[in-house]
Write an enzyme that holds these catalytic residues in place. Structure first.
Site, PDB file in Angstrom:
ATOM      1  N   GLU A   1       0.802  -0.947   0.053  1.00  0.00           N
ATOM      2  CA  GLU A   1       0.050  -0.184   0.061  1.00  0.00           C
ATOM      3  C   GLU A   1       0.814   1.283   0.238  1.00  0.00           C
ATOM      4  OE1 GLU A   1      -2.950  -0.314   2.975  1.00  0.00           O
ATOM      5  OE2 GLU A   1      -3.883  -2.301   2.532  1.00  0.00           O
TER       6      GLU A   1
ATOM      7  N   GLU B   1      -6.250  -9.987  -2.035  1.00  0.00           N
ATOM      8  CA  GLU B   1      -6.986  -9.998  -0.777  1.00  0.00           C
ATOM      9  C   GLU B   1      -8.239  -9.862  -1.039  1.00  0.00           C
ATOM     10  OE1 GLU B   1      -5.392  -6.667   1.631  1.00  0.00           O
ATOM     11  OE2 GLU B   1      -3.434  -7.217   1.247  1.00  0.00           O
TER      12      GLU B   1
END
Length: 567
Positions: A379, A490
């Site tokens: 991220e 994810e």
């Protein structure tokens, strides 16, 4: 309530499995008060408990200062360890536990809980149980009933009191008799507490920890009345088996070598037979959900607690599952010491850089040969779905080129692990995806070793986050043209538009990935909604309905996934 019902089912499964490790009553030292002989817990498995070393005749406990920080770096909820992957007790009624402490410096804490805590990425749900904390001649007794606290990250005990003991080197006994709990120092009763509903799961999980200092446990035994029975049992994962028609088995027939994975937590994997069978029966790969994040691996500078991550990897190895490591450079889930590394001057940045790279080398070297792939950067872009790099400690110390610095350090420590940059919001074409592709290519141009990207594929709202198959197909083609591989890393999908829409979205992502040679694996970010908890914008605890299983049962999304795999 679902957790309590599940706990009772788990106990019955344990008792029926025949995998009990040590049944009370087998000891030649059976007492004369009508109880079974003691289970010697010092001789059981404590290998994967952070801060605990089995010295043979003693357990040596040192401070780890494990805490769970919130996403903004604030807070710091204590996260003391339990013996999860080792031995827990099966006790369907009254019991007595006795522990002797020695060489106590600072604080000594003994925890007895009726289930493992549920640990999310920024909070821990405290289960019912008892916590005893010795500090000098003060004994703090705290009883928890497992109810939801007003503030999730600051659970308050149901009852709390302080009593005086002669000194910290003492022998404490915890005895349950019906709905009463007695705490004694030797023969002297220190406190009597009501425990109705506290120890109802039929299992006891033990923890030893210290917020500061160290101590030894020179004896630790458990007994029960002979008409009750007591046993030491191993982890639920040891009882689970691969399914011949599970998701991974279907994927093997459809596309050999393609891995179906899930993010996992150690607590349910070792305590919940449903969860363990769902994971091991259906998945060929796993990602440690939290256990490999920095605050779990190095709660203090220079102190490493690999034990729980090692336990997950050991289960994966026994089951022939691939492991994706998660994560190295990340702006969240950082221990306080790492967040506060100075970066104001060039000299400070150089010194802090050496500290961070030492962390990278230590972690990657420890797991060398055990990981198929690894999120070396997680991220990197701002949380508001923009394209600017987050200004976290990795950026402040190394500058905007930090992904290449980290990638080269990872490669030097383990040249065989496949490196990925993992990001959300880049699953469909747009500026976020453009930025991710550019970052991966620029990192390699600077000497990095990025193998591909992870597309998280979180669908929190089907109105705004939906991933159309055509858009995902175009995305995969684009990364393939750039010479990069892709993981669906994810994926989870809300059921806010109903389970049919949820199932269709799940199947669309998997089927599109499966049919693309650049998409090398698919991972869903969880297993069972029994452990799917989050905190809303008002600070309220909520249970999600985003996964393929719900309270031990497959959801329509699971059936849709099977059909996508030709089942």
């Amino acid at each position: 309530m679902a957790a309590l019902r599940a706990g009772h089912r788990r106990v019955l499964a344990v008792l029926a499995s025949g995998l009990l490790l040590a049944v009370a009553g087998c000891s030649p030292d059976a007492p004369e008060d009508g109880s079974d002989g003691p289970v010697d817990l010092l001789r059981q498995d404590w290998e994967h408990v952070p801060g605990v070393t089995n010295g043979g005749d003693v357990l040596e406990v040192s401070s780890t200062a494990r805490r769970i920080v919130e996403q903004d770096g604030g807070g710091g909820q204590p996260n003391p360890a339990l013996n999860l992957a080792g031995t827990h007790l099966v006790a369907e009624g009254d019991f007595a536990l006795r522990a002797s402490f020695a060489d106590v410096t600072g604080e000594a804490t003994w925890t007895i809980q009726d289930s493992p805590p549920v640990i999310a990425d920024e909070f821990r749900l405290e289960p019912a149980g008892l916590r005893l904390t010795l500090r000098g001649d003060d004994l703090e007794i705290a009883l928890f009933d497992g109810s939801r606290p007003e503030k999730v990250t600051a659970p308050r005990p149901l009852l709390e009191e302080h009593v005086t003991v002669p000194d910290a080197e003492t022998t404490l006994t915890v005895r349950r008799s019906g709905d009463t709990l007695e705490i004694a120092d030797g023969e002297e009763t220190l406190s009597t507490l009501p425990c109705d509903g506290i120890f109802e799961s039929g299992t006891l999980w033990l923890g030893l920890s210290s917020r500061d200092g160290s101590f030894e446990v020179t004896s630790l035994t458990a007994t029960a009345p002979e008409d009750v029975g007591l046993a030491a049992a191993g982890p639920a994962a040891a009882r689970a088996e691969r399914s011949a028609d599970g998701l991974q088995a279907l994927a093997d027939r459809e596309r050999p070598g393609f891995r179906i994975g899930a993010a996992v937590a150690l607590g349910p994997l070792v305590s919940d037979d449903d969860y363990a069978q769902e994971l091991i029966g259906n998945f060929g790969a796993l990602t440690p959900e939290n256990a490999m994040k920095p605050q779990y691996l190095s709660p203090q500078q220079g102190v490493y607690t690999f034990e729980e991550a090692d336990a997950i990897l050991a289960i994966a190895e026994r089951q022939g599952m691939a492991v994706h490591g998660h994560t190295i450079a990340f702006g969240e889930a950082l221990p306080r010491w790492m967040q506060e590394l100075p970066a104001g001057t060039e000299e400070e940045r150089r010194a802090s850089g050496e500290v961070l790279l030492d962390y990278v080398t230590t972690v990657v070297t420890h797991f060398k040969g055990q990981l198929d792939s690894l999120d070396v950067v997680n991220e990197p872009f701002d949380v508001a779905q923009g394209t600017s790099l987050q200004k976290h400690v990795w950026y402040r110390v190394f500058g905007p080129g930090y992904p290449a610095v980290v990638s080269k350090a990872v490669h030097e420590a383990d040249p065989d692990v496949k490196q990925f940059i993992n990001e959300n919001g880049a699953d469909v074409p747009g500026e976020r995806q453009d930025a991710l592709l550019e970052l991966a290519l620029e990192t390699n141009a600077q000497g990095g070793h990025i193998h591909g990207v992870g597309l998280q594929a979180h669908v929190y709202d089907l109105d705004t986050d939906a991933i159309p198959a055509d858009d995902l197909r175009d995305t995969l083609d684009r990364f393939e043209d750039a010479g990069l591989r892709v993981r669906i890393s994810e994926n989870d999908v809300t059921d806010d538009h109903g389970t049919e829409a949820q199932a269709e979205q799940y199947a669309a992502v998997l089927a599109t990935c499966l049919r693309s040679r650049t998409c090398v694996s698919y991972t869903t970010w969880g297993v069972d909604d029994r452990y799917n908890w989050w905190i809303d914008g008002h600070g309220e605890l909520r249970q999600g309905n985003d996964f393929l299983f719900d309270d031990g049962r497959p959801t329509p999304a699971y059936d849709a996934m099977r059909r996508a795999l030709g089942g």
